[in-house]
Design an enzyme around this catalytic site. Structure first.
Site, PDB file in Angstrom:
ATOM      1  N   LEU A   1       0.935  -1.687   0.163  1.00  0.00           N
ATOM      2  CA  LEU A   1      -0.183   0.137  -0.173  1.00  0.00           C
ATOM      3  C   LEU A   1       0.680   1.340  -0.231  1.00  0.00           C
ATOM      4  O   LEU A   1       1.192   2.264  -1.042  1.00  0.00           O
ATOM      5  CB  LEU A   1      -0.728   0.003   1.363  1.00  0.00           C
ATOM      6  CG  LEU A   1      -2.002   1.072   1.220  1.00  0.00           C
ATOM      7  CD1 LEU A   1      -2.504   1.067   0.226  1.00  0.00           C
ATOM      8  CD2 LEU A   1      -2.392   1.118   2.497  1.00  0.00           C
ATOM      9  N   THR A   2       2.134   1.589   1.097  1.00  0.00           N
ATOM     10  CA  THR A   2       2.180   2.604   0.961  1.00  0.00           C
ATOM     11  C   THR A   2       3.459   2.779  -0.158  1.00  0.00           C
ATOM     12  O   THR A   2       4.371   1.887  -0.801  1.00  0.00           O
ATOM     13  CB  THR A   2       3.565   2.517   2.597  1.00  0.00           C
ATOM     14  OG1 THR A   2       2.644   2.082   3.415  1.00  0.00           O
ATOM     15  CG2 THR A   2       4.090   3.885   2.391  1.00  0.00           C
ATOM     16  N   GLU A   3       3.082   4.480  -0.386  1.00  0.00           N
ATOM     17  CA  GLU A   3       4.584   4.483  -1.084  1.00  0.00           C
ATOM     18  C   GLU A   3       5.391   5.088  -0.928  1.00  0.00           C
ATOM     19  O   GLU A   3       5.542   6.036   0.011  1.00  0.00           O
ATOM     20  CB  GLU A   3       3.386   5.135  -2.600  1.00  0.00           C
ATOM     21  CG  GLU A   3       2.959   3.938  -3.315  1.00  0.00           C
ATOM     22  CD  GLU A   3       2.217   4.490  -4.502  1.00  0.00           C
ATOM     23  OE1 GLU A   3       2.026   5.515  -5.345  1.00  0.00           O
ATOM     24  OE2 GLU A   3       1.467   3.249  -5.276  1.00  0.00           O
TER      25      GLU A   3
ATOM     26  N   GLY B   1       2.639   8.021   3.040  1.00  0.00           N
ATOM     27  CA  GLY B   1       2.251   7.273   3.778  1.00  0.00           C
ATOM     28  C   GLY B   1       2.046   7.249   4.028  1.00  0.00           C
ATOM     29  O   GLY B   1       0.500   6.697   4.385  1.00  0.00           O
TER      30      GLY B   1
ATOM     31  N   ILE C   1       7.283  -2.532   1.987  1.00  0.00           N
ATOM     32  CA  ILE C   1       6.844  -2.900   2.370  1.00  0.00           C
ATOM     33  C   ILE C   1       7.667  -4.289   3.020  1.00  0.00           C
ATOM     34  O   ILE C   1       8.636  -5.344   2.546  1.00  0.00           O
ATOM     35  CB  ILE C   1       6.807  -3.673   0.730  1.00  0.00           C
ATOM     36  CG1 ILE C   1       6.807  -3.084   0.167  1.00  0.00           C
ATOM     37  CG2 ILE C   1       6.012  -4.518   0.459  1.00  0.00           C
ATOM     38  CD1 ILE C   1       4.884  -1.906  -0.257  1.00  0.00           C
TER      39      ILE C   1
ATOM     40  N   GLN D   1      16.952   2.909  31.266  1.00  0.00           N
ATOM     41  CA  GLN D   1      16.941   3.576  32.105  1.00  0.00           C
ATOM     42  C   GLN D   1      17.424   2.719  33.037  1.00  0.00           C
ATOM     43  O   GLN D   1      18.145   2.678  34.240  1.00  0.00           O
ATOM     44  CB  GLN D   1      16.399   4.220  32.840  1.00  0.00           C
ATOM     45  CG  GLN D   1      16.918   5.440  33.387  1.00  0.00           C
ATOM     46  CD  GLN D   1      17.336   6.393  32.628  1.00  0.00           C
ATOM     47  OE1 GLN D   1      17.404   6.464  32.002  1.00  0.00           O
ATOM     48  NE2 GLN D   1      18.196   7.099  33.917  1.00  0.00           N
TER      49      GLN D   1
ATOM     50  N   GLY E   1      20.729   0.862  33.026  1.00  0.00           N
ATOM     51  CA  GLY E   1      21.476   2.072  32.958  1.00  0.00           C
ATOM     52  C   GLY E   1      22.874   1.965  32.034  1.00  0.00           C
ATOM     53  O   GLY E   1      22.634   1.566  30.781  1.00  0.00           O
ATOM     54  N   GLY E   2      24.475   2.121  32.118  1.00  0.00           N
ATOM     55  CA  GLY E   2      25.129   1.907  30.860  1.00  0.00           C
ATOM     56  C   GLY E   2      24.662   0.578  30.359  1.00  0.00           C
ATOM     57  O   GLY E   2      25.172   0.636  29.306  1.00  0.00           O
TER      58      GLY E   2
ATOM     59  N   GLU F   1       1.535   0.881  10.146  1.00  0.00           N
ATOM     60  CA  GLU F   1       0.321   0.788  10.556  1.00  0.00           C
ATOM     61  C   GLU F   1      -1.015   1.687  11.103  1.00  0.00           C
ATOM     62  O   GLU F   1      -1.855   1.145  11.715  1.00  0.00           O
ATOM     63  CB  GLU F   1      -0.847  -1.045  10.787  1.00  0.00           C
ATOM     64  CG  GLU F   1       0.487  -1.765  10.126  1.00  0.00           C
ATOM     65  CD  GLU F   1      -0.245  -3.597  10.218  1.00  0.00           C
ATOM     66  OE1 GLU F   1      -1.511  -3.556  10.969  1.00  0.00           O
ATOM     67  OE2 GLU F   1       0.150  -4.491  10.278  1.00  0.00           O
TER      68      GLU F   1
END
Length: 389
Positions: free
Chosen positions: A134-136, A140, A166, A345, A348-349, A372
């Site tokens: 659908l999307t082109e 969008g 797609i 979070q 952490g690192g 979607e």
């Protein structure tokens, strides 16, 4: 985890068959997907052999009737499968959702008997993977703004144009594609076609190098005088846009389920890590700041799950889901983003490294507020329902 019945009209406790499906897909995800998550992600190679295994288990034709090789299940079962896979690897869950809910379901819902016999058996078994176009590049959120055309000459339609973003564009052997058959009629001038891989003029274009969901391939589809037999049109001329919108409605349930599963994965990993990680002489799970994060995550996930399964149950009961599906998709997708953020979070690192799964959850989550139907589109749908006379 068994849901609680809060509404006499909404069964949220799973029955024996649904619990069996939940346990089966959870075991599969733990054993077959979990050990290879980063292999799939870093290679960006679609795990076709894994999809075929899912097909053998009946999880690629969930909504398809048994006469066409499917499992003949409903949206509640569909949501269970997607959620459980997403708890481990959202990108595989996305592929399962796209295959079941878009291409396969479009044919399942709107195609004629001959088309169903020809295409659904291979799709439901996993012998062939499906794509949905659908999307082109220029359209969008404005789904009606597509530019791909289908011009009839004799017994064939000639398609010209490009589809963008797609899922399964490269590996798919069967695609459902929307194209303009009458430019003067706007949305009512769009029709849907089944296009097979290998059809003259049908090519795969650029494969996207994505932030997340990297094992679920995303490519362009290119149509250059692509010659499609007229019997490959789904339904009647001009029905393609309506069909696509109905398919997307159901697709929002699968994205909501995917979001709930991703968020659940974030929560489970955060709980485990917080109990093991020590700071200042104690586990960080004893810190109120951590506890508040976990409590908020758990509460929002439960609310997202309730919305999702309410929408799924309403869909199975043939009720109007236009509003509830938008709410479920909007809320659950944004919960997933928040859960992923909080999980990083808490870690952490270490949450910023690929040694722990929350880093991937963080990257995967963002697509859920875009694909979607963006969060903004869902809010428009919800608001219009509130304000209509």
């Amino acid at each position: 985890m068994q849901e609680t019945n809060i509404d006499s009209n909404l069964l949220l406790e799973f029955d024996e068959n649904q619990l069996s499906i939940k346990n089966t897909i959870r075991e599969f995800a733990e054993k077959k997907i979990k050990p290879r998550i980063m292999e799939f992600d870093e290679s960006q190679i679609f795990p076709l052999e894994l999809m075929k295994q899912l097909g053998k288990l009946g999880f690629l034709g969930i909504l398809v009737p048994e006469e066409f090789g499917g499992s003949n299940l409903g949206y509640v079962e569909y949501a269970i499968v997607v959620e459980e896979i997403a708890r481990i690897d959202p990108s595989i869950a996305l592929s399962v959702a796209a295959h079941n809910g878009l291409c396969t379901n479009h044919i399942n819902v709107f195609a004629n008997s001959d088309q169903k016999k020809k295409y659904l058996i291979d799709l439901a078994s996993g012998n062939k993977i499906g794509a949905w176009g659908l999307t082109e590049p220029a359209s969008g959120s404005d789904s009606s703004g597509l530019q791909t055309t289908a011009v009839k000459e004799g017994n064939y339609y000639y398609l010209n144009g490009t589809k963008n973003f797609i899922t399964h564009g490269n590996v798919a052997e069967t695609a459902v594609v929307m194209a303009i058959t009458d430019k003067t009629k706007g949305k009512k001038g769009i029709s849907a076609f089944i296009v097979e891989k290998g059809t003259d003029g049908f090519h795969t274009g650029k494969k996207e190098n994505k932030l997340g969901m990297r094992a679920s391939e995303t490519t362009q589809l290119i149509f250059d005088n692509c010659k499609v037999p007229e019997e490959n049109m789904i339904g009647n001329v001009g029905e393609g846009f309506y069909q696509a919108m109905k398919i997307l409605e159901g697709g929002r349930i699968s994205i909501a389920a995917l979001s709930a599963g991703l968020a659940q994965g974030c929560l489970e990993n955060s709980i485990s890590y917080s109990k093991e990680r020590k700071q200042f002489g104690t586990s960080i799970s004893k810190f109120q700041a951590t506890q508040f994060k976990l409590a908020d995550m758990a509460t929002e996930i439960e609310a997202a799950r309730l919305l999702t399964y309410k929408a799924a149950k309403m869909k199975d009961d043939n009720k109007d889901i236009h509003d509830i599906a938008a709410k479920a998709k909007l809320f659950a997708s944004e919960v997933a983003v928040r859960a992923a953020n909080e999980a990083v979070q808490i870690f952490g690192g270490y949450g910023f490294t690929k040694d722990y799964p929350v880093e991937k959850f963080y990257r995967d989550a963002k697509l859920l507020t875009i694909g979607e139907g963006t969060s903004e589109v869902q809010r428009i749908v919800i608001a219009r329902n509130l304000l209509k006379d």
